[in-house]
Design an enzyme around this catalytic site. Sequence first.
Site, short mmCIF file in Angstrom:
data_model
loop_
_atom_site.label_atom_id
_atom_site.label_comp_id
_atom_site.label_asym_id
_atom_site.label_seq_id
_atom_site.Cartn_x
_atom_site.Cartn_y
_atom_site.Cartn_z
N ARG A 162 0.81 -1.22 0.00
CA ARG A 162 0.00 0.00 0.00
C ARG A 162 0.84 1.27 0.00
O ARG A 162 0.40 2.30 -0.50
CB ARG A 162 -0.98 0.00 1.19
CG ARG A 162 -2.17 -0.92 0.97
CD ARG A 162 -3.26 -0.63 2.00
NE ARG A 162 -2.75 -0.73 3.35
CZ ARG A 162 -2.72 -1.86 4.06
NH1 ARG A 162 -3.20 -2.97 3.55
NH2 ARG A 162 -2.22 -1.88 5.27
N GLU A 188 3.17 -7.67 16.94
CA GLU A 188 2.54 -8.02 18.21
C GLU A 188 3.01 -9.41 18.66
O GLU A 188 3.36 -9.63 19.80
CB GLU A 188 1.01 -7.99 18.04
CG GLU A 188 0.25 -7.93 19.33
CD GLU A 188 -1.26 -7.95 19.09
OE1 GLU A 188 -1.99 -8.05 20.06
OE2 GLU A 188 -1.68 -7.88 17.91
#
Lengths: 170, 170
Positions: free
Chosen positions: A58, A95
């Site tokens: 992106r 994470e």
Amino acid sequence: MDLAKMIRDVPDFPKKGIIFKDITTLIKDPEGFREAVDILADHYTGQEIDLVAAVEARGYIFGAPIAYKLGAGFIAVRKAGKLPAETVVEEYELEYGTDSVEMHRDAIEPGQKILIVDDLIATGGSAAATARLVETLGGEVVGIAFLIELGFLHGVEKLKEYDVFTVIEY
Amino acid sequence: MDLAKMIRDVPDFPKKGIIFKDITTLIKDPEGFREAVDILADHYTGQEIDLVAAVEARGYIFGAPIAYKLGAGFIAVRKAGKLPAETVVEEYELEYGTDSVEMHRDAIEPGQKILIVDDLIATGGSAAATARLVETLGGEVVGIAFLIELGFLHGVEKLKEYDVFTVIEY
């Protein structure tokens, strides 16, 4: 034009509890796309920028037209294993686990001025890793620009030593 | 400017016997990048184009600035599982196995005119699949543009029903 209103919230993507900021509804609108690119690029008008570096995929959607508009070259920062020639690699934390970004070793000549662009800053890990790649190759990070900032994740704090510009904050 | 000379051959990538056409050496050059985008975009000047669709990730490097220059919107065609909202999917054949491309179901309104852009045409599978996605959603493929054509793979034959434009042929 309210660019924030053109970005769609998709709940529970990529996993439950996360609200995904979907830019496809913004970029399919010719005026929304143009204005997003213009705001980001115009912020750097008059600054010397040799290359725009953006992280796949992106990041390229904004980074490539910004490079074009500023008259700069473009560096395609990629995930591991996708660049064909000799690379430099930087890991960053997710994470759970780690990910990494790569640049060709010959992507930057020492002293070149680099603008880093991505669509969104969450925890800031990939942008910080990209900045380290630029510096490893002797480039100078003149700025880091994001269309969207997820302010509640405090990613900009990871980029304290850089000049960071964001357009839309959630 | 000889764009072909700015593209690097990397032997044996991604696997032995394949010569990879590496565009990173072209796009890091501001004039090379600009000229590649201009040649592709200028071919469509004066034609009505609502949206440019490009396949991740390298397709975005040319597709996004072409959309910007033409005043069109941009459709990010992605590999499976990366788009957050409801999608349409098309499979295409690889040498071994299959791959697929996706678009959001709301990416195109019926009757919109779409230019498909990619950096390189090899066998033409992903471009043909992208064209089918466009048509599934009621769009009209007004052209398919590639910077590089690997002529010996005859991929353009898979796109016979479309108006195909390529800049550099090997």
